[in-house]
Write a protein that holds these residues in place. Structure first.
Motif, PDB file in Angstrom:
ATOM      1  N   GLU A 178      93.074  69.489  13.221  1.00 59.20           N
ATOM      2  CA  GLU A 178      93.258  69.677  14.656  1.00 59.20           C
ATOM      3  C   GLU A 178      94.515  68.980  15.168  1.00 59.20           C
ATOM      4  O   GLU A 178      94.934  67.958  14.636  1.00 59.20           O
ATOM      5  N   ARG A 179      95.080  69.555  16.220  1.00 61.13           N
ATOM      6  CA  ARG A 179      96.122  68.924  17.013  1.00 61.13           C
ATOM      7  C   ARG A 179      95.573  68.686  18.403  1.00 61.13           C
ATOM      8  O   ARG A 179      94.670  69.395  18.854  1.00 61.13           O
ATOM      9  N   ALA A 180      96.112  67.685  19.094  1.00 56.71           N
ATOM     10  CA  ALA A 180      95.584  67.350  20.414  1.00 56.71           C
ATOM     11  C   ALA A 180      96.684  66.739  21.265  1.00 56.71           C
ATOM     12  O   ALA A 180      97.790  66.446  20.789  1.00 56.71           O
ATOM     13  N   THR A 181      96.373  66.530  22.540  1.00 56.88           N
ATOM     14  CA  THR A 181      97.271  65.867  23.484  1.00 56.88           C
ATOM     15  C   THR A 181      96.640  64.542  23.901  1.00 56.88           C
ATOM     16  O   THR A 181      95.484  64.247  23.571  1.00 56.88           O
ATOM     17  N   PHE A 182      97.373  63.752  24.656  1.00 56.92           N
ATOM     18  CA  PHE A 182      96.800  62.516  25.173  1.00 56.92           C
ATOM     19  C   PHE A 182      95.730  62.799  26.221  1.00 56.92           C
ATOM     20  O   PHE A 182      94.820  61.973  26.410  1.00 56.92           O
ATOM     21  N   ASP A 183      95.798  63.937  26.891  1.00 60.61           N
ATOM     22  CA  ASP A 183      94.697  64.332  27.777  1.00 60.61           C
ATOM     23  C   ASP A 183      93.418  64.517  26.966  1.00 60.61           C
ATOM     24  O   ASP A 183      92.329  64.094  27.383  1.00 60.61           O
ATOM     25  N   ASP A 184      93.556  65.158  25.801  1.00 59.09           N
ATOM     26  CA  ASP A 184      92.398  65.340  24.926  1.00 59.09           C
ATOM     27  C   ASP A 184      91.872  63.986  24.440  1.00 59.09           C
ATOM     28  O   ASP A 184      90.652  63.773  24.357  1.00 59.09           O
ATOM     29  N   LEU A 185      92.786  63.081  24.129  1.00 56.70           N
ATOM     30  CA  LEU A 185      92.364  61.757  23.675  1.00 56.70           C
ATOM     31  C   LEU A 185      91.628  61.017  24.787  1.00 56.70           C
ATOM     32  O   LEU A 185      90.594  60.375  24.542  1.00 56.70           O
ATOM     33  N   GLU A 186      92.119  61.113  26.014  1.00 58.64           N
ATOM     34  CA  GLU A 186      91.455  60.453  27.133  1.00 58.64           C
ATOM     35  C   GLU A 186      90.029  60.970  27.277  1.00 58.64           C
ATOM     36  O   GLU A 186      89.079  60.189  27.470  1.00 58.64           O
ATOM     37  N   ALA A 187      89.885  62.291  27.159  1.00 59.00           N
ATOM     38  CA  ALA A 187      88.551  62.871  27.274  1.00 59.00           C
ATOM     39  C   ALA A 187      87.649  62.403  26.133  1.00 59.00           C
ATOM     40  O   ALA A 187      86.470  62.087  26.338  1.00 59.00           O
ATOM     41  N   ALA A 188      88.203  62.326  24.927  1.00 55.25           N
ATOM     42  CA  ALA A 188      87.408  61.903  23.777  1.00 55.25           C
ATOM     43  C   ALA A 188      86.978  60.443  23.902  1.00 55.25           C
ATOM     44  O   ALA A 188      85.878  60.065  23.475  1.00 55.25           O
ATOM     45  N   LEU A 189      87.838  59.614  24.480  1.00 55.67           N
ATOM     46  CA  LEU A 189      87.522  58.201  24.625  1.00 55.67           C
ATOM     47  C   LEU A 189      86.360  57.961  25.574  1.00 55.67           C
ATOM     48  O   LEU A 189      85.691  56.918  25.513  1.00 55.67           O
ATOM     49  N   THR A 190      86.111  58.895  26.467  1.00 52.83           N
ATOM     50  CA  THR A 190      84.997  58.757  27.404  1.00 52.83           C
ATOM     51  C   THR A 190      83.725  59.407  26.876  1.00 52.83           C
ATOM     52  O   THR A 190      82.691  59.358  27.533  1.00 52.83           O
TER      53      THR A 190
ATOM     54  N   ALA B 108     102.724  74.617  12.696  1.00 54.41           N
ATOM     55  CA  ALA B 108     102.372  75.609  11.680  1.00 54.41           C
ATOM     56  C   ALA B 108     101.634  74.957  10.522  1.00 54.41           C
ATOM     57  O   ALA B 108     100.674  75.531   9.984  1.00 54.41           O
ATOM     58  N   PHE B 109     102.048  73.763  10.133  1.00 57.69           N
ATOM     59  CA  PHE B 109     101.395  73.086   9.017  1.00 57.69           C
ATOM     60  C   PHE B 109      99.943  72.775   9.341  1.00 57.69           C
ATOM     61  O   PHE B 109      99.046  73.009   8.519  1.00 57.69           O
ATOM     62  N   ALA B 110      99.687  72.227  10.523  1.00 59.04           N
ATOM     63  CA  ALA B 110      98.314  71.872  10.896  1.00 59.04           C
ATOM     64  C   ALA B 110      97.413  73.096  10.912  1.00 59.04           C
ATOM     65  O   ALA B 110      96.233  73.014  10.570  1.00 59.04           O
ATOM     66  N   ALA B 111      97.965  74.246  11.284  1.00 60.90           N
ATOM     67  CA  ALA B 111      97.163  75.474  11.389  1.00 60.90           C
ATOM     68  C   ALA B 111      96.746  76.018  10.037  1.00 60.90           C
ATOM     69  O   ALA B 111      95.726  76.718   9.931  1.00 60.90           O
ATOM     70  N   GLY B 112      97.487  75.710   8.976  1.00 60.85           N
ATOM     71  CA  GLY B 112      97.133  76.194   7.651  1.00 60.85           C
ATOM     72  C   GLY B 112      98.181  75.823   6.630  1.00 60.85           C
ATOM     73  O   GLY B 112      99.361  76.135   6.817  1.00 60.85           O
TER      74      GLY B 112
END
Length: 479
Positions: A370-382, A292-296
């Motif tokens: 933003e919030r993310a998962t490690f899947d999102d991080l893996e995608a960002a790293l590539t 909730a905090f990250a959203a606003g």
């Protein structure tokens, strides 16, 4: 209002004849207080600052508290022992060798204290967590039924020996091994063990195991009782990690004689006052969960959600003495936070506000990230985007596994090392998401572009993002 006595805790009560031992949980600090009674009179061991929980238990059982025992001058919380004893007219028993500024009943090794007609308590000197640490062996009906071990013998572990500083650690770690052995040698196997620490407390040398035990079980499983002295010392010292900075304030507070806490509601702050406090460098803390905090949220506010180790990390990171304002969805949430804070000596919040971020912002735009998962991080790293990954786990966690190329700054060191975090977007991760949320909010309040990785580190392992524990960790990226 006194928190309701939950059914789980009541179910954990232990009976031996007419004797009942009731643990009072403080999960935010990983500690337990104990109330033992025979149906008529009661004793209390290591009461927390908000001792109204203890008196509520005594009232419910229809018993009178006559003795309050301290195992040691606590490192991780402010005691309620003195104030409780004064309120109910009980004797307050503290090691005679502890230098305190108040009147108490001094006790020493070997002394036996009669509690009512059925309970006898033998004082056992068990140095290790502190030099003057005591354990209390409880006899009822002619049988040795329990021992209250404080920060000495824990479930599968012992209390850490380094909280008094490096000059004392070498002496205390060996004393702790001998103290555990003494308890095991002098008490019957069936004796129930009731430690104060070890349920998530940083006072535990290593991760404690289980929720109940006996001397016999500890003989089979506790590292202090299954290892020789040199092995125990080597392994324990190698496993020690950082502990909360607020610990430095607990000993002096307890030696000085803390009074009854004031749990009345703070004054209510309007949006203009909240903005003024933030601009003045005060801490305005949002108690909502991190999603909730990250959203606003109110721009410039920080996030320590009540759903995690709220008081441990807030107390660890806040510059001691900084005015603190609490933002909660309800007055009950603020009261819960306030109750946790008095346990570490943060007695009076400067102000409070309830409702939601729109109420607190007074028409100003809300902040978000933003919030993310490690899947999102893996995608960002590539991908082609440039960013830094900040690992805020403790050193011991990092030694077990890490993501190569990440900057490592343990959560408690972040406020003092902000200049070491490279410019640009920062992805923050920990082991489960709570600490990453704390740091993301801290950085975002300082106008950094952040992404909070709200995910289990096990998923990073499963994705193959981690170096193996046997590999040498890469040094942190240069700022």
């Amino acid at each position: 209002m006194v928190p309701e006595i939950d059914q789980q805790r009541s179910a954990e009560a232990h009976a031996a004849g007419a004797l009942v031992v009731l643990p009072v949980e403080t999960p935010g600090l990983g500690d337990r207080t104990y109330l033992a009674h025979d149906g008529s009179v009661a004793l209390v061991v290591d009461p927390q600052r908000d001792y109204d929980r203890v008196t509520a238990l005594a009232d419910a059982a229809g018993v009178r508290i006559t003795h309050v025992f301290e195992t040691h001058i606590h490192n991780d919380y402010v005691t309620g022992g003195l104030a409780l004893a004064r309120e109910v007219g009980a004797r307050y028993l503290v090691n005679a060798d502890d230098e305190v500024s108040y009147e108490r009943t001094p006790v020493r090794d070997g002394q036996v204290v009669e509690v009512g007609d059925t309970m006898r308590v033998r004082v056992i000197h068990t140095p290790g967590h502190t030099h003057t640490h005591l354990s209390y062996a409880l006899e009822a009906g002619g049988e040795q039924v329990a021992v209250f071990t404080g920060g000495s013998l824990l479930y599968g572990s012992t209390g850490r020996p380094d909280l008094l500083g490096p000059d004392h650690t070498g002496t205390l770690v060996r004393a702790q091994w001998r103290s555990a052995r003494r308890l095991a040698e002098e008490l019957p196997d069936r004796t129930a063990v009731y430690p104060t620490h070890g349920f998530g407390s940083f006072c535990s040398a290593t991760q404690a195991t289980g929720l109940s035990s006996t001397i016999g079980e500890e003989k089979r499983t506790n590292t202090a009782l299954t290892s020789d002295e040199e092995t125990y010392v080597e392994r324990l010292l190698a496993g020690l990690d950082a502990y909360p900075a607020y610990y430095a304030h607990m000993g002096p507070a307890n030696s000085g004689g803390p009074g009854k806490p004031d749990l009345s509601a703070p004054s209510v702050a309007e949006p203009a006052e909240l903005r003024r406090r933030i601009e003045a460098g005060e801490w305005v803390v949002d108690l909502r969960e991190r999603t909730a905090f990250a959203a606003g949220h109110l721009a410039g506010s920080l996030n320590f959600g009540l759903d995690g180790q709220f008081v441990t990390y807030l107390g660890w990171l806040i510059p001691w003495g900084t005015p603190l304002t609490l933002l909660g969805g309800s007055a009950a949430e603020v009261a819960e936070a306030q109750r946790e804070l008095v346990r570490i000596g943060i007695d009076r919040p400067a102000a409070m506000a309830t409702g939601g971020p729109e109420d607190w912002a007074g028409g100003e735009p809300l902040a978000a990230y933003e919030r993310a998962t490690f899947d999102d991080l893996e995608a960002a790293l590539t991908g082609d985007d440039e960013f830094v990954v900040l690992d805020v786990r403790r050193d011991r966690e990092r030694r077990e596994a890490y993501i190569p190329g990440t900057v490592h700054i343990p959560v408690h060191e972040v406020p003092g090392r902000l200049g070491e975090i490279p410019a640009g977007r920062v992805w923050v991760h920990c082991a489960g998401g709570y600490r990453a949320g704390v740091v993301a909010a801290l950085l975002h309040a300082r106008d950094r572009d952040v992404v909070a990785v709200d995910d289990s580190f096990d998923n990073a392992r499963a994705l193959g993002l981690c170096a193996l524990p046997t590999e040498t960790p890469a040094p942190p990226a240069a700022p």
